[in-house]
Design a protein around this motif. Structure first.
Motif, PDB file in Angstrom:
ATOM      1  N   VAL A   1       0.754  -1.472  -0.582  1.00 23.13           N
ATOM      2  CA  VAL A   1       0.364   0.487  -0.203  1.00 23.13           C
ATOM      3  C   VAL A   1       0.771   0.923  -0.230  1.00 23.13           C
ATOM      4  N   ASN A   2       2.258   1.210   0.814  1.00 25.96           N
ATOM      5  CA  ASN A   2       3.145   2.149   0.489  1.00 25.96           C
ATOM      6  C   ASN A   2       3.340   2.576  -0.885  1.00 25.96           C
ATOM      7  N   SER A   3       3.506   1.527  -1.379  1.00 24.23           N
ATOM      8  CA  SER A   3       4.531   1.648  -2.956  1.00 24.23           C
ATOM      9  C   SER A   3       3.720   2.264  -3.943  1.00 24.23           C
ATOM     10  N   LEU A   4       1.805   1.643  -3.309  1.00 32.20           N
ATOM     11  CA  LEU A   4       1.052   2.702  -4.328  1.00 32.20           C
ATOM     12  C   LEU A   4       0.516   4.356  -3.947  1.00 32.20           C
ATOM     13  N   TYR A   5       0.446   4.534  -3.073  1.00 32.20           N
ATOM     14  CA  TYR A   5       0.982   5.955  -2.557  1.00 32.20           C
ATOM     15  C   TYR A   5       2.153   6.495  -2.049  1.00 32.20           C
ATOM     16  N   GLY A   6       3.846   6.374  -2.888  1.00 30.22           N
ATOM     17  CA  GLY A   6       4.467   6.854  -2.156  1.00 30.22           C
ATOM     18  C   GLY A   6       4.463   7.688  -3.145  1.00 30.22           C
ATOM     19  N   GLY A   7       5.655   8.713  -2.112  1.00 20.59           N
ATOM     20  CA  GLY A   7       5.837  10.793  -2.287  1.00 20.59           C
ATOM     21  C   GLY A   7       6.922  10.253  -3.070  1.00 20.59           C
ATOM     22  N   TRP A   8       7.042  11.975  -3.474  1.00 16.65           N
ATOM     23  CA  TRP A   8       8.886  12.296  -3.470  1.00 16.65           C
ATOM     24  C   TRP A   8       9.344  10.932  -2.480  1.00 16.65           C
ATOM     25  N   LYS A   9      10.712  11.396  -3.032  1.00 13.50           N
ATOM     26  CA  LYS A   9      11.570  11.223  -2.241  1.00 13.50           C
ATOM     27  C   LYS A   9      12.020  12.142  -1.810  1.00 13.50           C
ATOM     28  N   LEU A  10      12.842  12.167   0.134  1.00 11.68           N
ATOM     29  CA  LEU A  10      13.330  12.933   0.207  1.00 11.68           C
ATOM     30  C   LEU A  10      14.784  13.429   0.196  1.00 11.68           C
ATOM     31  N   VAL A  11      15.365  14.538   0.691  1.00  9.52           N
ATOM     32  CA  VAL A  11      16.869  15.091   0.468  1.00  9.52           C
ATOM     33  C   VAL A  11      17.137  13.998   0.860  1.00  9.52           C
ATOM     34  N   ILE A  12      17.745  13.069   2.067  1.00  9.38           N
ATOM     35  CA  ILE A  12      18.587  12.637   2.692  1.00  9.38           C
ATOM     36  C   ILE A  12      18.634  11.275   2.071  1.00  9.38           C
ATOM     37  N   GLU A  13      17.209  11.179   0.985  1.00  8.93           N
ATOM     38  CA  GLU A  13      17.837   9.541   0.120  1.00  8.93           C
ATOM     39  C   GLU A  13      18.462  10.152  -0.883  1.00  8.93           C
ATOM     40  N   GLU A  14      18.344  11.176  -1.586  1.00  9.39           N
ATOM     41  CA  GLU A  14      19.157  11.536  -2.895  1.00  9.39           C
ATOM     42  C   GLU A  14      20.524  10.709  -2.288  1.00  9.39           C
ATOM     43  N   PRO A  15      21.405  10.560  -4.218  1.00 11.00           N
ATOM     44  CA  PRO A  15      22.732  10.359  -3.958  1.00 11.00           C
ATOM     45  C   PRO A  15      23.212  11.092  -3.412  1.00 11.00           C
ATOM     46  N   ARG A  16      24.515  11.111  -2.754  1.00  3.88           N
ATOM     47  CA  ARG A  16      25.490  12.640  -2.794  1.00  3.88           C
ATOM     48  C   ARG A  16      26.217  12.670  -4.139  1.00  3.88           C
ATOM     49  N   LYS A  17      26.019  13.847  -3.818  1.00  7.00           N
ATOM     50  CA  LYS A  17      26.926  14.543  -5.609  1.00  7.00           C
ATOM     51  C   LYS A  17      28.781  14.948  -4.742  1.00  7.00           C
ATOM     52  N   PRO A  18      29.389  13.896  -6.501  1.00  8.92           N
ATOM     53  CA  PRO A  18      30.280  14.616  -5.945  1.00  8.92           C
ATOM     54  C   PRO A  18      31.500  15.488  -4.860  1.00  8.92           C
ATOM     55  N   GLU A  19      31.593  16.233  -4.775  1.00 12.12           N
ATOM     56  CA  GLU A  19      32.076  17.775  -3.892  1.00 12.12           C
ATOM     57  C   GLU A  19      33.305  18.258  -5.073  1.00 12.12           C
ATOM     58  N   THR A  20      33.053  19.176  -5.647  1.00 11.45           N
ATOM     59  CA  THR A  20      33.407  20.714  -6.228  1.00 11.45           C
ATOM     60  C   THR A  20      34.921  21.040  -5.659  1.00 11.45           C
ATOM     61  N   THR A  21      36.115  21.054  -5.751  1.00  8.69           N
ATOM     62  CA  THR A  21      36.892  21.721  -5.099  1.00  8.69           C
ATOM     63  C   THR A  21      36.922  23.051  -5.616  1.00  8.69           C
ATOM     64  N   LEU A  22      36.733  23.982  -5.105  1.00 11.83           N
ATOM     65  CA  LEU A  22      37.004  25.322  -5.418  1.00 11.83           C
ATOM     66  C   LEU A  22      37.958  26.000  -5.337  1.00 11.83           C
ATOM     67  N   GLU A  23      38.321  27.082  -5.885  1.00 11.83           N
ATOM     68  CA  GLU A  23      40.289  27.570  -5.920  1.00 11.83           C
ATOM     69  C   GLU A  23      39.412  28.941  -5.650  1.00 11.83           C
ATOM     70  N   ARG A  24      40.555  29.475  -4.663  1.00 12.92           N
ATOM     71  CA  ARG A  24      40.347  30.940  -4.939  1.00 12.92           C
ATOM     72  C   ARG A  24      40.862  31.684  -5.877  1.00 12.92           C
ATOM     73  N   SER A  25      40.073  32.941  -5.893  1.00 14.07           N
ATOM     74  CA  SER A  25      40.446  33.653  -6.896  1.00 14.07           C
ATOM     75  C   SER A  25      41.228  34.872  -6.326  1.00 14.07           C
ATOM     76  N   ASP A  26      41.920  34.957  -5.234  1.00  8.27           N
ATOM     77  CA  ASP A  26      43.145  36.304  -4.641  1.00  8.27           C
ATOM     78  C   ASP A  26      44.064  35.573  -4.883  1.00  8.27           C
ATOM     79  N   SER A  27      44.615  34.087  -4.848  1.00 13.76           N
ATOM     80  CA  SER A  27      45.556  33.546  -5.193  1.00 13.76           C
ATOM     81  C   SER A  27      46.257  33.083  -5.941  1.00 13.76           C
TER      82      SER A  27
END
Length: 100
Positions: free
Chosen positions: A74-100
């Motif tokens: 029944v839960n699968s029939l009326y399942g809603g949106w996925k929560l943020v906590i369920e989303e797979p994590r995206k790889p973090e991008t490294t940011l470079e400083r503009s003043d260096s």
């Protein structure tokens, strides 16, 4: 005459079946609740030696398993949106400083 207590294999099979059914909920909150509940119930009976208590516990869980399975369907029939906590994590991008 009292019924024989369930075997260790029967208890383990029921435990794994209940966990498997608990993990089929599409809703994150329901899924985690039933997994936690299953583990805590089985942890309480883990060291029990009394055959009557084991039989009673086993019979209750056998009756509860189809209820969990139907609820997951029944839960699968009326399942809603996925929560943020369920989303797979995206790889973090490294940011470079503009003043260096």
């Amino acid at each position: 005459m009292a019924a024989a207590p369930p075997t260790k294999e029967a208890l383990l099979h029921l435990y794994s079946s209940t966990l498997r059914a608990s993990r089929t909920f599409s809703s994150y909150n329901f899924r985690n609740y039933f997994v936690r509940r299953t583990k805590s119930q089985w942890r309480e009976i883990q060291d029990e030696k009394d055959p009557a208590k084991l039989s009673s516990f086993y019979n209750e869980r056998v009756k509860e398993l189809p209820v969990i399975k139907r609820s997951a369907i029944v839960n699968s029939l009326y399942g809603g949106w996925k929560l943020v906590i369920e989303e797979p994590r995206k790889p973090e991008t490294t940011l470079e400083r503009s003043d260096s």
